[in-house]
Write an enzyme that holds these catalytic residues in place. Structure first.
Site, mmCIF file in Angstrom:
data_model
loop_
_atom_site.group_PDB
_atom_site.id
_atom_site.type_symbol
_atom_site.label_atom_id
_atom_site.label_comp_id
_atom_site.label_asym_id
_atom_site.label_seq_id
_atom_site.Cartn_x
_atom_site.Cartn_y
_atom_site.Cartn_z
ATOM 1 N N PHE A 148 -16.801 -26.128 18.387
ATOM 2 C CA PHE A 148 -18.220 -26.478 18.340
ATOM 3 C C PHE A 148 -19.013 -25.230 17.973
ATOM 4 O O PHE A 148 -18.962 -24.230 18.689
ATOM 5 C CB PHE A 148 -18.730 -27.036 19.671
ATOM 6 C CG PHE A 148 -20.171 -27.453 19.583
ATOM 7 C CD1 PHE A 148 -20.528 -28.681 19.039
ATOM 8 C CD2 PHE A 148 -21.188 -26.592 19.991
ATOM 9 C CE1 PHE A 148 -21.861 -29.049 18.909
ATOM 10 C CE2 PHE A 148 -22.531 -26.961 19.865
ATOM 11 C CZ PHE A 148 -22.857 -28.192 19.326
ATOM 12 N N ASP A 233 -17.500 -16.567 17.747
ATOM 13 C CA ASP A 233 -18.670 -17.264 18.285
ATOM 14 C C ASP A 233 -18.666 -17.123 19.804
ATOM 15 O O ASP A 233 -17.902 -17.790 20.503
ATOM 16 C CB ASP A 233 -18.613 -18.742 17.868
ATOM 17 C CG ASP A 233 -19.795 -19.558 18.411
ATOM 18 O OD1 ASP A 233 -20.500 -19.078 19.317
ATOM 19 O OD2 ASP A 233 -19.985 -20.692 17.926
ATOM 20 N N LYS A 262 -27.156 -18.685 23.854
ATOM 21 C CA LYS A 262 -27.317 -19.269 25.192
ATOM 22 C C LYS A 262 -27.825 -18.314 26.293
ATOM 23 O O LYS A 262 -29.002 -18.340 26.602
ATOM 24 C CB LYS A 262 -26.010 -19.942 25.603
ATOM 25 C CG LYS A 262 -25.762 -21.215 24.760
ATOM 26 C CD LYS A 262 -24.786 -22.154 25.401
ATOM 27 C CE LYS A 262 -24.831 -23.535 24.781
ATOM 28 N NZ LYS A 262 -23.960 -23.753 23.628
HETATM 29 C C1 PLP Z 1 -24.103 -24.214 22.267
HETATM 30 C C2 PLP Z 1 -23.224 -23.601 21.248
HETATM 31 C C3 PLP Z 1 -23.646 -23.436 19.918
HETATM 32 C C4 PLP Z 1 -24.972 -23.981 19.421
HETATM 33 O O1 PLP Z 1 -26.052 -23.336 20.011
HETATM 34 P P1 PLP Z 1 -27.511 -24.018 19.907
HETATM 35 O O2 PLP Z 1 -28.409 -22.986 20.530
HETATM 36 O O3 PLP Z 1 -27.455 -25.296 20.638
HETATM 37 O O4 PLP Z 1 -27.808 -24.187 18.473
HETATM 38 C C5 PLP Z 1 -22.808 -22.799 19.037
HETATM 39 N N1 PLP Z 1 -21.599 -22.336 19.431
HETATM 40 C C6 PLP Z 1 -21.162 -22.469 20.696
HETATM 41 C C7 PLP Z 1 -19.828 -21.930 21.074
HETATM 42 C C8 PLP Z 1 -21.951 -23.117 21.645
HETATM 43 O O5 PLP Z 1 -21.504 -23.287 22.897
#
Ligand code: PLP
Length: 415
Positions: A148, A233, A262
């Site tokens: 994700f 990420d 986050k």
């Molecule tokens: C939540 C998340 C995203 C997306 O972040 P948003 O601020 O919702 O756009 C991308 N990568 C990972 C691993 C995430 O947990």
């Protein structure tokens, strides 16, 4: 200005005014303090989800709140024709905390998906850079099954889940998903056509599933050998969530790029792309990427304040100790079949696929948790969660599970 109402009244108005992309919200929350929040009907909850790994210091941290307020009252926004001391100081701080080598740089965005869009463009720019050396352009980007990375088109192309992608195809081309944590599959995939490999050290949305340290090291070696970028990420895993500043660097690897969001702003929206070393840091030149809000004085002040508290109030030690306490407690509970705990990012599996029922029962009992899968519960509480707060959940969980299992007509998982 918003007025008042009961939860039921607010939710009726929500249904008539908000787009339905999030389904029906579970509650209308009106106030928070530390790891506690209250809804419009006055009910109290222990927040074990932290706005999905966002509220690193809980709700309404007094220091972060006062820093944001005074920054806003001094200088709120300037555009990227200008800079501000908080933007520069935050970039320096992130380079320091991530152990980035000389030549490393930071780009600020407003969210995780935007940080990953910047990373996607970095991968494209890297792929094009081969042409100047008389080599073929590289357009392939490798991502993992279960990944994700966000909801905007580039990040969505990196995201694996078919249900998120389908309606919006065609997505940007060239992304290939390979099996998770499979070194042989990675070795077979990473060749001289690959511009970048993008991965989460721990897949949060997939239920808190970690890549092995061996896999991360293999990813580092294989990408380096093939001349591909390794992009990590850390939007969910970064900034102390796992008990280390970053999960990837804790596994001993230095990526070419890392994305954050986050937890970084302690609840204030901010994202970041860090490029490691001269090469990746010089791929995007003036005018090739940008943002209006990214890196604005208030967001960067919020992040600086958050990092200051994390660093100076022994918060990472708390993450490790309370995380270990939750992990041990969960593992001892009947009906919990597996616990994947990484500091205060915890996924645990249930003997039956009743996670949605457990979420509802937990809310009734005053706990906010989340179900990333039918048989999986995720906890991502504020990093300041106390042992006593963790214990109240551990004490309540057996009853919640028993109730959910009793209601369930499903057969046990695997039967
Ligand atoms: C939540 C998340 C995203 C997306 O972040 P948003 O601020 O919702 O756009 C991308 N990568 C990972 C691993 C995430 O947990």
């Amino acid at each position: 200005m918003a007025g008042t109402g009961t939860g039921e009244q607010w939710l009726a108005r929500y249904g008539n005014s908000l787009m339905g992309v999030f389904g029906n919200p579970q509650r209308v929350l009106v106030r928070g303090a530390g790891a506690l929040v209250w809804d419009a009907d006055g009910k109290e909850y222990l927040d074990l989800l932290g706005g999905i790994a966002v509220n690193a210091l809980g709700h309404a941290n007094p220091f972060v709140t006062s820093v944001i307020a005074s920054q806003l009252a001094t200088l709120g926004h300037v555009s990227n024709f200008f800079t501000s001391p908080t933007q520069i100081a935050l970039a320096e701080k992130l380079l320091e905390l991530s152990g980035a080598p000389a030549g490393s740089r930071v780009f600020f965005a407003n969210s995780g998906t935007e940080a990953n869009e910047a990373a996607f463009k970095l991968a494209r720019a890297h792929g094009k850079s081969f042409v100047a050396r008389g080599l073929p352009v590289r357009t392939t980007i490798i991502a993992l099954e279960g990944a994700f990375h966000g909801r905007t088109m580039g990040a969505l192309a990196l995201t694996a889940k078919q249900a998120y992608r389908e309606a919006f195809e065609p997505l940007p081309d060239g992304v290939r998903h390979i099996p998770f944590n499979d070194v042989d599959a990675l070795r077979a995939a990473v060749d001289e056509t690959v511009a970048a490999v993008v991965l989460e050290p721990i897949q949060g949305e997939a239920g808190v599933r970690p890549l092995s340290a061996e896999y991360l090291r293999a990813a580092r070696e294989l990408t380096a050998a093939a001349g591909a970028l390794l992009i990590v990420d850390e939007v969910q895993t970064g900034v102390g969530r796992t008990g280390d500043w970053f999960a990837g660097t804790a596994a001993g690897i230095t990526p070419d790029a890392m994305t954050l969001a986050k937890g970084l702003g302690g609840g204030f929206p901010i994202g970041a792309l860090i490029t490691f070393g001269d090469g990746p840091s010089s791929l995007l030149s003036a005018g090739q990427h940008g943002t209006t809000f990214g890196g604005n004085p208030v967001a960067t002040a919020a992040a600086l304040a958050t990092l200051h508290v994390l660093e100076n109030q022994h918060v990472l030690e708390n993450v490790r100790s309370v995380g270990a306490r939750l992990a041990a407690g969960l593992a001892a509970i009947d009906g919990v079949t597996e616990v994947r705990a990484h500091g205060l990012l915890i996924g645990f599996d249930l003997a039956r696929p009743v996670a949605a029922k457990v979420v509802v029962a937990a809310l009734e009992a005053g706990f906010i948790v989340n179900a990333p899968g039918p048989g999986t519960i995720r906890l991502a509480p504020p990093l300041i969660l106390t042992a006593a707060q963790a214990d109240t959940f551990l004490a309540a969980l057996p009853g919640l599970l028993a109730g959910a299992f009793e209601q369930a007509t499903d057969t046990p998982e695997g039967a």
